[in-house]
Scaffold this active site. Structure first.
Site, mmCIF file in Angstrom:
data_model
loop_
_atom_site.group_PDB
_atom_site.id
_atom_site.type_symbol
_atom_site.label_atom_id
_atom_site.label_comp_id
_atom_site.label_asym_id
_atom_site.label_seq_id
_atom_site.Cartn_x
_atom_site.Cartn_y
_atom_site.Cartn_z
ATOM 1 N N ASP A 142 0.974 -1.224 0.023
ATOM 2 C CA ASP A 142 -0.017 -0.147 0.121
ATOM 3 C C ASP A 142 0.879 1.149 0.153
ATOM 4 O OD1 ASP A 142 -1.775 2.142 1.634
ATOM 5 O OD2 ASP A 142 -2.822 0.861 0.300
ATOM 6 N N ASN A 191 -2.514 12.798 -3.135
ATOM 7 C CA ASN A 191 -3.404 13.120 -4.038
ATOM 8 C C ASN A 191 -4.023 14.559 -3.771
ATOM 9 O OD1 ASN A 191 -3.431 11.329 -6.144
ATOM 10 N ND2 ASN A 191 -5.049 10.059 -5.318
ATOM 11 N N HIS A 244 -4.562 14.366 -8.742
ATOM 12 C CA HIS A 244 -4.862 12.925 -9.152
ATOM 13 C C HIS A 244 -3.960 12.567 -10.241
ATOM 14 C CE1 HIS A 244 -8.285 12.169 -6.325
ATOM 15 N NE2 HIS A 244 -8.578 13.165 -6.706
ATOM 16 N N ASP A 268 -1.579 9.339 -10.279
ATOM 17 C CA ASP A 268 -1.453 8.477 -11.233
ATOM 18 C C ASP A 268 -0.147 8.134 -11.747
ATOM 19 O OD1 ASP A 268 -4.518 9.269 -12.997
ATOM 20 O OD2 ASP A 268 -4.437 8.166 -11.205
ATOM 21 N N GLU A 297 -4.624 2.432 -4.354
ATOM 22 C CA GLU A 297 -3.023 2.462 -4.236
ATOM 23 C C GLU A 297 -2.496 1.180 -3.592
ATOM 24 O OE1 GLU A 297 -5.401 4.054 -2.650
ATOM 25 O OE2 GLU A 297 -4.906 4.412 -0.514
#
Length: 422
Positions: free
Chosen positions: A283, A291, A296, A300, A326
């Site tokens: 994780d 984010n 975002h 990514d 994630e």
């Protein structure tokens, strides 16, 4: 030999232990001399220490190791049986002890990886890899000369000698015959009493006949094997059709992960001798905050980077995928808790070292890892339980500060009356 303790379980064969150690020593030295690889003295010492971990386990674990020797049913316990019963093997013990005693890598590495040369760490020098390869072949010679069913070991020895050094079957057999006098001389020098038994000529003849029997049985089972292969190919095609790829990271998605995990669990429900199945849950740390801070699209880009690192740093036999959001997941079909921790830490360090350039900024993240292993499945649901157990240790890594690895050290799932360590 006489001065070492002998307080282990009654079913531990101390004479057999010394015989195997001596055969490994002489075979390692002689094969090193044959192929001109150098390191003859190191090979001899590696052979003498090659089974040290079993002597230590017999002395220190007593009844627990007696279960291993009993499960061997008259054969000498190998690393696969030790891992299945104990969760680790005598090579792990030998390597750890020799490192603790500050012996040089020329001794510690070949001893630790003699029975698993394919697991040598990345970056191992060619000299050490060569000596380890020689000691692995010496281990096959031990199987030929010390096991009643030596035909399988003979085939492995001949194949390894031919593939690695161009030694044909006739020369390989002559090598085994020539070892007899050298082994007896070394035993006399070290005051080690060898058990009475067949001559090497008789042993090689018996192994040759067993190889013929194995070949005949293989031929008889060919049609059955072809049917199994066809079934497996059909299942693989079905899996390939069902599995889709995560568009962002290029890794398999959750559905593909679940299908692969199910296949691995099914194999452990029906087949013996397979090494432990490992699952690692991964994780990205504080991803929501990342984010919210950078947007975002930056998130990514970070997930793409994590996918690249996972694809680069895992073995072909492993299976890594994006589990969701994630979170990523890794399946390791042939592993141990120790190896899971080692691989997870390497990946963790690689992720932390990566820099993602986005919007004129250099961005970095860390990740937390939780791992667990399963040697033998008892239910089709064990895959789901294994994931939950790995997930529990992932949360433990988060609670203990993030950017770390936590691994369940056993190779069985906690039972109704056994809870995983908090």
């Amino acid at each position: 030999a006489d001065s070492l303790p002998k307080g282990g379980p009654a079913n531990f064969d101390y004479t057999g232990y010394w015989r195997r150690s001596l055969v490994a020593a002489v075979a390692g030295r002689s094969f090193s001399r044959l192929v001109g690889g150098g390191g003859e003295d190191e090979a001899f010492l590696c052979g003498l220490l090659s089974h040290l971990g079993q002597l230590v386990l017999a002395e220190c674990l007593g009844d627990a190791y007696a279960e291993v020797t009993s499960a061997a049913e008259g054969r000498w316990p190998d690393v696969a049986l030790e891992e299945k019963t104990l969760g680790f093997n005598h090579s792990d013990v030998s390597g750890t002890l020799l490192q603790t005693w500050n012996l040089p890598a020329a001794i510690t590495v070949p001893v630790a990886f003699m029975f698993r040369p394919d697991e040598l760490p990345d970056g191992t020098s060619e000299e050490l890899a060569g000596l380890t390869r020689i000691m692995s072949i010496a281990g096959q010679v031990v199987g030929v000369l010390c096991e009643d069913e030596g035909g399988e070991h003979m085939k492995a020895f001949q194949d390894s000698a031919a593939e690695s050094y161009g030694i044909d079957a006739e020369e390989a057999e002559q090598f085994l015959l020539d070892l007899e006098a050298a082994i007896r001389d070394a035993a006399a020098m070290l005051s080690i009493e060898l058990p009475e038994g067949m001559s090497h000529d008789q042993i090689v003849g018996r192994a040759r006949m067993q190889m013929v029997e194995i070949s005949l049985n293989t031929t008889a089972d060919l049609q059955s094997a072809e049917r199994r292969a066809a079934d497996l190919e059909s299942k693989n095609r079905e899996l390939a059709e069902k599995a889709t790829t995560d568009k962002l990271t290029g890794l398999p998605n959750r559905a593909a992960f679940d299908d692969r995990l199910e296949l691995e669990v099914q194999a452990r429900l029906h087949e013996e001798g397979i090494r432990a199945l490992g699952v690692v849950m991964i994780d990205v740390d504080k991803f929501k905050v990342f984010n919210d801070t950078h947007g975002h699209q930056a998130g990514d880009a970070v997930l793409e980077m994590v996918g690249r690192v996972l694809a680069k740093m895992t073995r072909k036999s492993d299976f890594c995928g994006r589990y969701g959001g994630e979170e990523f997941a890794l399946i390791m079909p042939q592993t141990t808790p120790h190896h899971v921790r080692l691989v997870a830490n390497r990946i963790r360090e690689a992720i932390a070292a990566e820099v993602v350039e986005f919007g004129g900024e250099e961005l970095q993240v860390t990740a937390s890892f939780g791992g667990a292993c399963l040697a033998k499945a008892a239910s089709p649901k064990d895959g789901e339980l294994l994931v939950k157990l790995a997930d529990k240790f992932l949360y433990k890594a988060k609670e203990n500060g993030r950017n770390r690895v936590e691994v369940y050290t056993q190779t069985h799932l906690p039972g109704p009356r056994t809870q995983a360590p908090e």
